[in-house]
Design a protein around this motif. Structure first.
Motif, mmCIF file in Angstrom:
data_model
loop_
_atom_site.group_PDB
_atom_site.id
_atom_site.type_symbol
_atom_site.label_atom_id
_atom_site.label_comp_id
_atom_site.label_asym_id
_atom_site.label_seq_id
_atom_site.Cartn_x
_atom_site.Cartn_y
_atom_site.Cartn_z
ATOM 1 N N PHE A 59 0.844 -1.185 0.000
ATOM 2 C CA PHE A 59 0.000 0.000 0.000
ATOM 3 C C PHE A 59 0.883 1.240 0.000
ATOM 4 O O PHE A 59 1.845 1.324 0.756
ATOM 5 C CB PHE A 59 -0.887 0.026 1.249
ATOM 6 N N SER A 60 0.548 2.209 -0.856
ATOM 7 C CA SER A 60 1.243 3.498 -0.872
ATOM 8 C C SER A 60 0.236 4.569 -1.286
ATOM 9 O O SER A 60 -0.913 4.264 -1.615
ATOM 10 C CB SER A 60 2.424 3.474 -1.846
ATOM 11 N N LYS A 61 0.697 5.827 -1.310
ATOM 12 C CA LYS A 61 -0.219 6.893 -1.728
ATOM 13 C C LYS A 61 -0.609 6.758 -3.199
ATOM 14 O O LYS A 61 -1.595 7.335 -3.637
ATOM 15 C CB LYS A 61 0.401 8.257 -1.450
ATOM 16 N N GLU A 62 0.149 5.947 -3.953
ATOM 17 C CA GLU A 62 -0.184 5.702 -5.361
ATOM 18 C C GLU A 62 -1.205 4.584 -5.538
ATOM 19 O O GLU A 62 -1.615 4.300 -6.644
ATOM 20 C CB GLU A 62 1.086 5.384 -6.143
ATOM 21 N N GLY A 63 -1.574 3.920 -4.441
ATOM 22 C CA GLY A 63 -2.582 2.867 -4.535
ATOM 23 C C GLY A 63 -2.097 1.541 -3.981
ATOM 24 O O GLY A 63 -1.058 1.444 -3.339
ATOM 25 N N THR A 64 -2.879 0.512 -4.264
ATOM 26 C CA THR A 64 -2.601 -0.836 -3.794
ATOM 27 C C THR A 64 -2.034 -1.655 -4.935
ATOM 28 O O THR A 64 -2.537 -1.606 -6.061
ATOM 29 C CB THR A 64 -3.900 -1.490 -3.281
ATOM 30 N N HIS A 65 -0.990 -2.419 -4.642
ATOM 31 C CA HIS A 65 -0.376 -3.285 -5.651
ATOM 32 C C HIS A 65 -0.315 -4.705 -5.087
ATOM 33 O O HIS A 65 0.114 -4.904 -3.958
ATOM 34 C CB HIS A 65 1.035 -2.813 -6.009
ATOM 35 N N THR A 66 -0.769 -5.674 -5.872
ATOM 36 C CA THR A 66 -0.693 -7.072 -5.454
ATOM 37 C C THR A 66 0.331 -7.814 -6.291
ATOM 38 O O THR A 66 0.573 -7.467 -7.455
ATOM 39 C CB THR A 66 -2.063 -7.767 -5.591
ATOM 40 N N ASN A 67 0.953 -8.822 -5.667
ATOM 41 C CA ASN A 67 1.868 -9.680 -6.406
ATOM 42 C C ASN A 67 1.050 -10.452 -7.441
ATOM 43 O O ASN A 67 -0.140 -10.657 -7.263
ATOM 44 C CB ASN A 67 2.570 -10.637 -5.436
ATOM 45 N N PHE A 68 1.635 -10.849 -8.514
ATOM 46 C CA PHE A 68 1.000 -11.514 -9.656
ATOM 47 C C PHE A 68 0.227 -10.545 -10.535
ATOM 48 O O PHE A 68 -0.386 -10.942 -11.503
ATOM 49 C CB PHE A 68 0.061 -12.657 -9.230
ATOM 50 N N ASP A 69 0.209 -9.255 -10.218
ATOM 51 C CA ASP A 69 -0.485 -8.258 -11.026
ATOM 52 C C ASP A 69 0.496 -7.730 -12.076
ATOM 53 O O ASP A 69 1.112 -6.693 -11.908
ATOM 54 C CB ASP A 69 -0.997 -7.118 -10.138
ATOM 55 N N GLY A 70 0.662 -8.490 -13.147
ATOM 56 C CA GLY A 70 1.594 -8.110 -14.213
ATOM 57 C C GLY A 70 2.987 -8.675 -14.022
ATOM 58 O O GLY A 70 3.767 -8.746 -14.960
ATOM 59 N N ALA A 71 3.340 -9.080 -12.818
ATOM 60 C CA ALA A 71 4.651 -9.669 -12.532
ATOM 61 C C ALA A 71 4.570 -10.451 -11.232
ATOM 62 O O ALA A 71 3.664 -10.233 -10.426
ATOM 63 C CB ALA A 71 5.712 -8.581 -12.408
#
Length: 172
Positions: free
Chosen positions: A47-59
């Motif tokens: 989680f960051s101010k740029e949003g949420t990123h999950t593993n397996f999401d494009g890499a």
């Protein structure tokens, strides 16, 4: 037999009777105690101010934590861990980061350990990582464990990030 020999025999027999048996007891753990481990870590979400990123999401990113623990007592110790991370995307893979992860170990009892780690990455990021670790299978010479790391990273002109991962491995 002379009187001195009877005294010796009496002392040995008394020790056997009052300790319950003549069998040797298992030795108590000696400290400092050194253990090693190796495992696999899967970052799950960040989680960051740029949003949420999950593993397996494009890499996919995964790491192999390897470390040494030096226990000063049954309750507290020091750990040094090195984690190479591999990133796989678009049909290729590469090692994209190396994490140096020293920390303080605190035994919480019942197989739980809290590792309070500092984090220094070759990507230029730094931070802290509290890790809650639980032994799930304990054998004589090794143990299997699972862990929940919560990394917080800063620096390198990037927004601050807090994440959650899943780790499992073997200690010996």
């Amino acid at each position: 037999m002379r009187m001195g020999n009877y005294h010796y025999l009496f002392t040995v027999l008394s020790a056997i009777v009052f300790t319950g048996s003549a069998k040797a007891q298992a030795p108590a753990a000696v400290y400092p105690k050194i253990t090693g481990y190796i495992g696999v870590i899967h970052p799950i979400v960040s989680f960051s101010k740029e949003g949420t990123h999950t593993n397996f999401d494009g890499a996919y990113v995964g790491g192999m934590p390897t470390g040494i623990n030096i226990w000063k007592s049954p309750k507290i110790g020091f750990s040094f861990e090195v984690v190479p991370f591999i990133r796989a995307a678009d049909g290729t893979s590469k090692m994209n980061n190396l994490l140096f992860h020293p920390g303080l170990l605190v035994s919480l009892g019942h197989g739980f350990v809290l590792a309070n780690r500092l984090a220094f990455e070759t990507s230029g990021r730094y931070g802290v990582t509290p890790v809650l670790n639980k032994v799930i299978i304990k054998k004589k010479d090794y143990s299997y464990f699972i862990a929940l790391p919560v990394p917080a990273r800063f620096g390198n002109n990037q927004p601050a990030i807090v994440g959650v991962g899943f780790q499992f491995g073997i200690s010996f």
